[in-house]
Structure formats: structure tokens, C-alpha cells
Write a protein that holds these residues in place. Structure first.
Motif, PDB file in Angstrom:
ATOM      1  N   LYS A   1       0.702  -1.416  -0.094  1.00 44.52           N
ATOM      2  CA  LYS A   1      -0.058   0.003   0.038  1.00 44.52           C
ATOM      3  C   LYS A   1       0.900   1.182   0.087  1.00 44.52           C
ATOM      4  CE  LYS A   1      -3.680  -2.829   2.498  1.00 44.52           C
ATOM      5  NZ  LYS A   1      -4.806  -2.760   1.716  1.00 44.52           N
TER       6      LYS A   1
ATOM      7  N   ASN B   1      -2.820  -8.173  -4.098  1.00 42.85           N
ATOM      8  CA  ASN B   1      -3.904  -7.639  -3.028  1.00 42.85           C
ATOM      9  C   ASN B   1      -4.566  -6.530  -3.618  1.00 42.85           C
ATOM     10  OD1 ASN B   1      -4.003  -5.605  -0.291  1.00 42.85           O
ATOM     11  ND2 ASN B   1      -4.799  -7.452  -0.090  1.00 42.85           N
ATOM     12  N   ASP B   2      -5.750  -6.361  -3.348  1.00 43.52           N
ATOM     13  CA  ASP B   2      -6.770  -5.119  -3.599  1.00 43.52           C
ATOM     14  C   ASP B   2      -6.968  -4.625  -5.124  1.00 43.52           C
ATOM     15  OD1 ASP B   2      -7.037  -4.676  -0.905  1.00 43.52           O
ATOM     16  OD2 ASP B   2      -5.460  -2.889  -0.786  1.00 43.52           O
TER      17      ASP B   2
ATOM     18  N   GLY C   1     -10.874  -7.474  -0.421  1.00 43.77           N
ATOM     19  CA  GLY C   1     -11.563  -7.163   0.756  1.00 43.77           C
ATOM     20  C   GLY C   1     -12.970  -6.836   0.720  1.00 43.77           C
TER      21      GLY C   1
ATOM     22  N   ASP D   1     -13.032  -3.695  -1.099  1.00 47.16           N
ATOM     23  CA  ASP D   1     -12.202  -3.811  -2.481  1.00 47.16           C
ATOM     24  C   ASP D   1     -12.962  -4.180  -3.330  1.00 47.16           C
ATOM     25  OD1 ASP D   1      -9.693  -3.153  -0.609  1.00 47.16           O
ATOM     26  OD2 ASP D   1      -9.603  -5.331  -0.325  1.00 47.16           O
TER      27      ASP D   1
HETATM   28 MG   LIG Z   1      -7.732  -5.255   0.690  1.00 49.89          MG
END
Ligand SMILES: [Mg+2]
Ligand SMILES: Cc1ncc(COP(=O)(O)OP(=O)(O)O)c(N)n1
Ligand SMILES: Cc1ncsc1CCOP(=O)(O)O
Length: 220
Positions: free
Chosen positions: A48, A76-77, A93, A96
Motif C-alpha cells: 500500500k 492484493n486489492d 477485501g 475492495d
Molecule cells: Mg484489501
């Protein structure tokens, strides 16, 4: 990606990178290489902090390493980054895009992981909407994500009864505390600090993989 079934692919130790632990590109790629060499089957690139260009370069490099070891790369994401890097899958998530899986334009062959916290209903819905695996946790206090919602081992047991997709356990897991999660039916153990927060990644990965293999040797 290899042609194994999703249960063969999402199993064993799942290592997730962290830019606070692997602070340079060289450190990141060396650590991922060391983890893969010891038998880690899944790598998630979770970053991130880096710029978009850095993320693309790193995601592509991780994907190349995974291919070399016949492992899989998950982003991720970001669906966009997964597609740009041609990674094997994406982990989403609840904020997301996981809540609207059917509205996302995800190429058919890609792996889709969904965070389900401690909620079996989220997992059932995710499976119905095309998720490839469901992740539950955090099971133990996590230094990496101290505010992650706690999850109960009973939820893992229920998940194994209700779901046909693989079940991933995450959060504060290490070689000493993974046993109850495996007994509850977790197919895959996801770790950050227990692998990339250790001085010797190779040794940490070896310990995690051999512990997983020893504890699951009698299963099935
Ligand atoms: Mg996430
Ligand atoms: C395997 C796996 N499980 C859970 C998570 C957490 O995803 P999310 O809730 O989106 O939180 P961030 O990782 O984005 O902080 C994960 N990344 N991987
Ligand atoms: C991303 C994430 N989601 C729930 S806990 C967690 C962090 C896992 O890291 P660690 O294995 O270091 O606890």
C-alpha cells in the motif's frame, strides 16, 4: 498458472509481502525467491506504499518468480494491477470490490480470493458469486494488522461444512500456533510476519512449510 484444481493450488503456506518488512525491491524479490525455494505455494503481493510504476514492476517480477517455481501470484486489492501484471489472481477485501464480485470484469481463469473475517454468510455469498477461496481471520493478534477483526476457530469448522472452495486462515499465525487451525480444517495458512518479518526468510519458510506438511500428513 498450472492446471491443478483450486484445492491443490490454494493449499499449504501462503506468504504475503509487506513493504514495511521488505523495504527495497531487491529485498522483496530475494525474500519471495527464498520463500518459494522452500515450498511456499502462493505469494500475495500486498503493497500500500509503492508508486503505481513500482507496483507494476514488482508484481510482474513476483509473477515471473512464481512461474519459475510453479507457484501462484496473487495481487492484493487491485484488479487493475492483477490484469496489468498478468498475475494469477486477486485478493479482495469487503471494501475492495468483494461485495460486488458479479459486477467486476474478472477474466475467467483468474483466482479470486475474498476476505470473510468471521462471517460464514459473506463466504457463502462470495462462493455463489464466483470466489475461488475464502479467507477468515485474524485468528491470533497480529502485529502487522493490529486492528483486524478477530475470528473464531468454530467459524473455520463451519466454513469447511458449508463451502466447497478452499478455506484460508490468516492473522498472527506461526509454526507454533497453526495446529488448531489445521485441525479445524484450514486448507491454507496465510502469513506475513512469520515469514517476512524474520531475519532468515529461507529458514522461516522451511519451518512453516515443514510444520504444515507434518501436521497435515495424516489428513485425507
Ligand atoms: Mg484489501
Ligand atoms: C489471504 C488474505 N486474507 C485476508 C486478507 C485481508 O484483506 P483485506 O481485508 O482487504 O485487508 P488488506 O490486506 O487489504 O489490508 C488478505 N490480504 N489476504
Ligand atoms: C492482512 C491481514 N488481514 C487480517 S490479519 C492480516 C495480517 C496478517 O499478518 P501476520 O501474519 O503478520 O499477522
Amino acid at each position: 498458472m498450472n492446471s491443478d484444481s483450486i484445492s491443490d493450488i490454494i493449499s499449504g503456506i501462503y506468504a504475503i509481502t509487506d513493504p514495511n518488512l521488505l523495504t527495497s525491491q531487491t529485498a522483496l524479490l530475494d525474500a519471495v525467491d527464498a520463500a518459494l525455494a522452500q515450498g511456499v505455494r502462493v505469494i500475495q503481493y500486498r503493497d500500500k506504499l509503492a508508486s503505481s510504476d513500482q507496483k507494476l514492476e514488482r508484481a510482474k517480477a513476483i509473477h515471473r518468480l512464481c512461474k519459475r517455481y510453479q507457484a501462484v501470484s496473487i495481487i492484493n486489492d487491485s484488479l487493475e494491477l492483477m490484469i496489468a501484471a498478468d498475475a494469477d489472481g486477486v485478493h479482495l477485501g469487503q471494501t475492495d470490490g468483494a461485495t460486488a464480485l458479479t459486477e467486476l470484469d474478472i477474466p475467467k481463469q483468474k483466482i479470486i480470493g475474498v476476505t470473510c473475517h468471521d462471517d460464514i454468510e459473506l463466504a457463502i455469498r462470495a462462493q455463489q458469486h464466483g470466489a475461488s477461496y475464502a479467507a477468515f481471520g485474524r485468528f491470533y493478534p497480529s502485529n502487522t494488522k493490529p486492528h483486524a477483526k478477530p475470528a473464531k476457530i468454530e467459524t473455520l469448522i463451519e466454513a469447511k461444512q458449508e463451502l466447497s472452495i478452499p478455506v484460508v486462515a490468516i492473522g498472527g499465525i506461526n509454526a507454533h500456533n497453526m495446529s488448531p487451525l489445521l485441525d479445524a480444517g484450514a486448507d491454507c495458512i496465510a502469513v506475513i510476519n512469520a515469514i517476512f518479518g524474520q531475519n532468515d526468510t529461507q529458514k522461516a519458510a522451511n519451518t512453516l512449510v515443514s510444520t504444515f506438511n507434518r501436521l497435515t500428513a495424516g489428513f485425507n
